[in-house]
Design a protein around this motif. Structure first.
Motif, PDB file in Angstrom:
ATOM      1  N   HIS A 128       0.825  -1.212   0.000  1.00 20.19           N
ATOM      2  CA  HIS A 128       0.000   0.000   0.000  1.00 20.19           C
ATOM      3  C   HIS A 128       0.863   1.267   0.000  1.00 20.19           C
ATOM      4  O   HIS A 128       0.507   2.252  -0.647  1.00 20.19           O
ATOM      5  CB  HIS A 128      -0.976  -0.006   1.181  1.00 20.19           C
ATOM      6  CG  HIS A 128      -2.051  -1.041   1.028  1.00 20.19           C
ATOM      7  ND1 HIS A 128      -3.017  -0.974   0.052  1.00 20.19           N
ATOM      8  CD2 HIS A 128      -2.298  -2.172   1.715  1.00 20.19           C
ATOM      9  CE1 HIS A 128      -3.816  -2.017   0.146  1.00 20.19           C
ATOM     10  NE2 HIS A 128      -3.397  -2.766   1.144  1.00 20.19           N
ATOM     11  N   ILE A 129       1.991   1.236   0.696  1.00 20.94           N
ATOM     12  CA  ILE A 129       2.901   2.383   0.659  1.00 20.94           C
ATOM     13  C   ILE A 129       3.430   2.578  -0.760  1.00 20.94           C
ATOM     14  O   ILE A 129       3.509   3.696  -1.252  1.00 20.94           O
ATOM     15  CB  ILE A 129       4.060   2.209   1.668  1.00 20.94           C
ATOM     16  CG1 ILE A 129       3.542   2.315   3.097  1.00 20.94           C
ATOM     17  CG2 ILE A 129       5.160   3.251   1.425  1.00 20.94           C
ATOM     18  CD1 ILE A 129       4.574   1.990   4.169  1.00 20.94           C
ATOM     19  N   ASN A 130       3.758   1.482  -1.416  1.00 25.40           N
ATOM     20  CA  ASN A 130       4.302   1.555  -2.780  1.00 25.40           C
ATOM     21  C   ASN A 130       3.323   2.126  -3.788  1.00 25.40           C
ATOM     22  O   ASN A 130       3.724   2.633  -4.831  1.00 25.40           O
ATOM     23  CB  ASN A 130       4.757   0.178  -3.255  1.00 25.40           C
ATOM     24  CG  ASN A 130       5.912  -0.355  -2.464  1.00 25.40           C
ATOM     25  OD1 ASN A 130       6.637   0.397  -1.824  1.00 25.40           O
ATOM     26  ND2 ASN A 130       6.085  -1.654  -2.481  1.00 25.40           N
ATOM     27  N   GLU A 131       2.038   2.028  -3.503  1.00 24.54           N
ATOM     28  CA  GLU A 131       1.023   2.556  -4.409  1.00 24.54           C
ATOM     29  C   GLU A 131       0.865   4.067  -4.302  1.00 24.54           C
ATOM     30  O   GLU A 131       0.232   4.690  -5.146  1.00 24.54           O
ATOM     31  CB  GLU A 131      -0.325   1.888  -4.138  1.00 24.54           C
ATOM     32  CG  GLU A 131      -0.383   0.439  -4.565  1.00 24.54           C
ATOM     33  CD  GLU A 131      -1.763  -0.155  -4.365  1.00 24.54           C
ATOM     34  OE1 GLU A 131      -2.470   0.240  -3.406  1.00 24.54           O
ATOM     35  OE2 GLU A 131      -2.147  -0.991  -5.184  1.00 24.54           O
ATOM     36  N   LEU A 132       1.438   4.641  -3.260  1.00 25.01           N
ATOM     37  CA  LEU A 132       1.320   6.081  -3.041  1.00 25.01           C
ATOM     38  C   LEU A 132       2.197   6.864  -4.003  1.00 25.01           C
ATOM     39  O   LEU A 132       3.156   6.342  -4.554  1.00 25.01           O
ATOM     40  CB  LEU A 132       1.732   6.416  -1.604  1.00 25.01           C
ATOM     41  CG  LEU A 132       0.927   5.766  -0.488  1.00 25.01           C
ATOM     42  CD1 LEU A 132       1.614   6.007   0.845  1.00 25.01           C
ATOM     43  CD2 LEU A 132      -0.494   6.283  -0.466  1.00 25.01           C
ATOM     44  N   ASP A 133       1.880   8.143  -4.146  1.00 29.32           N
ATOM     45  CA  ASP A 133       2.748   9.039  -4.896  1.00 29.32           C
ATOM     46  C   ASP A 133       4.057   9.191  -4.144  1.00 29.32           C
ATOM     47  O   ASP A 133       4.149   8.861  -2.964  1.00 29.32           O
ATOM     48  CB  ASP A 133       2.076  10.411  -5.077  1.00 29.32           C
ATOM     49  CG  ASP A 133       0.867  10.344  -6.001  1.00 29.32           C
ATOM     50  OD1 ASP A 133       0.831   9.462  -6.881  1.00 29.32           O
ATOM     51  OD2 ASP A 133      -0.046  11.179  -5.820  1.00 29.32           O
ATOM     52  N   LEU A 134       5.061   9.731  -4.802  1.00 33.95           N
ATOM     53  CA  LEU A 134       6.400   9.829  -4.232  1.00 33.95           C
ATOM     54  C   LEU A 134       6.436  10.615  -2.919  1.00 33.95           C
ATOM     55  O   LEU A 134       7.026  10.166  -1.941  1.00 33.95           O
ATOM     56  CB  LEU A 134       7.363  10.462  -5.251  1.00 33.95           C
ATOM     57  CG  LEU A 134       8.807  10.631  -4.786  1.00 33.95           C
ATOM     58  CD1 LEU A 134       9.433   9.290  -4.454  1.00 33.95           C
ATOM     59  CD2 LEU A 134       9.614  11.356  -5.849  1.00 33.95           C
ATOM     60  N   PHE A 135       5.804  11.780  -2.868  1.00 29.69           N
ATOM     61  CA  PHE A 135       5.870  12.636  -1.680  1.00 29.69           C
ATOM     62  C   PHE A 135       5.348  11.932  -0.431  1.00 29.69           C
ATOM     63  O   PHE A 135       6.051  11.859   0.593  1.00 29.69           O
ATOM     64  CB  PHE A 135       5.148  13.959  -1.945  1.00 29.69           C
ATOM     65  CG  PHE A 135       5.199  14.943  -0.817  1.00 29.69           C
ATOM     66  CD1 PHE A 135       6.413  15.402  -0.318  1.00 29.69           C
ATOM     67  CD2 PHE A 135       4.030  15.424  -0.257  1.00 29.69           C
ATOM     68  CE1 PHE A 135       6.454  16.322   0.726  1.00 29.69           C
ATOM     69  CE2 PHE A 135       4.063  16.341   0.784  1.00 29.69           C
ATOM     70  CZ  PHE A 135       5.275  16.780   1.278  1.00 29.69           C
ATOM     71  N   PRO A 136       4.129  11.363  -0.450  1.00 29.70           N
ATOM     72  CA  PRO A 136       3.668  10.665   0.762  1.00 29.70           C
ATOM     73  C   PRO A 136       4.512   9.428   1.082  1.00 29.70           C
ATOM     74  O   PRO A 136       4.719   9.103   2.255  1.00 29.70           O
ATOM     75  CB  PRO A 136       2.219  10.292   0.464  1.00 29.70           C
ATOM     76  CG  PRO A 136       1.968  10.610  -0.944  1.00 29.70           C
ATOM     77  CD  PRO A 136       3.072  11.463  -1.452  1.00 29.70           C
ATOM     78  N   GLN A 137       5.039   8.758   0.054  1.00 34.63           N
ATOM     79  CA  GLN A 137       5.924   7.610   0.293  1.00 34.63           C
ATOM     80  C   GLN A 137       7.161   8.044   1.060  1.00 34.63           C
ATOM     81  O   GLN A 137       7.569   7.399   2.029  1.00 34.63           O
ATOM     82  CB  GLN A 137       6.389   7.000  -1.035  1.00 34.63           C
ATOM     83  CG  GLN A 137       5.613   5.819  -1.487  1.00 34.63           C
ATOM     84  CD  GLN A 137       6.337   5.057  -2.565  1.00 34.63           C
ATOM     85  OE1 GLN A 137       7.392   4.500  -2.323  1.00 34.63           O
ATOM     86  NE2 GLN A 137       5.769   5.033  -3.757  1.00 34.63           N
TER      87      GLN A 137
END
Length: 191
Positions: A128-137
């Protein structure tokens, strides 16, 4: 220690000093390895990625000035970007399948069950973290795996601290909702 760090950085930048590079890597190696391992739960992979992080650091250290952020902050940014790149890669998807199969045949039944449950939980969150955009990741990885404060994350990413906090809490709510939905789906399938 900070003066030694600055001295080593200058020696590397001006003379490509191998001893200084080794000292600098030694100073941060265990921190970087721990940061990577917490996100991969795989010793060999963590070693490989940590090595790649330090290679990237040495290749780009000539651009480091230290005016905008500390060396440690700059190094964590390199590490975070490398981990994001890894999880976006095809290599990650292949490794995930082959590791699970290898553990099935090598581990004892009890060890395998505990390892698999732990790994599955980490993989669910990581997925689920990997699915996020770069900034929130980047924010989540620095907060959860490097134990950075919001102020340190803001400095690392060169954004206001209020933006980091807002994005962090919104992303945590989103992740929590996704994990709950996934748990509900599993329970419904089990019925």
């Amino acid at each position: 220690m900070l003066n030694k760090e600055k001295k080593w950085i200058k020696l590397i930048q001006k003379k490509s000093d191998e001893h200084a590079a080794n000292e600098l890597v030694s100073m941060y190696y265990s921190q970087m390895y721990g940061f990577v391992y917490k996100q991969t739960i795989n010793k060999e992979l963590a070693l490989d990625l940590t090595q790649e992080i330090f290679i990237s650091m040495l290749q780009s250290i000539h651009h480091f000035e230290g005016k905008r952020a500390s060396f440690k902050t700059w190094l964590y940014k390199i590490a975070t970007n490398r981990i994001v790149d890894y999880y976006r890669s095809r290599h990650y998807k292949y490794d995930r399948m082959s590791d699970a199969m290898e553990e099935l045949f090598i581990s004892g039944e009890e060890d395998f069950t505990v390892t698999l449950e732990r790994k599955e939980e980490v993989e669910r969150v990581t997925f689920h973290i990997n699915e996020l955009d770069l900034f929130p990741q980047q924010i989540l990885r620095l907060k959860l795996f490097a134990d950075y404060t919001f102020a340190e994350i803001a400095t690392t990413l060169d954004v206001p601290e209020s933006s980091v906090k807002t994005k962090y809490y919104a992303t945590i709510r989103t992740l929590k909702r996704r994990l709950e939905e996934q748990n509900d789906e599993k329970r419904n399938m089990a019925r």
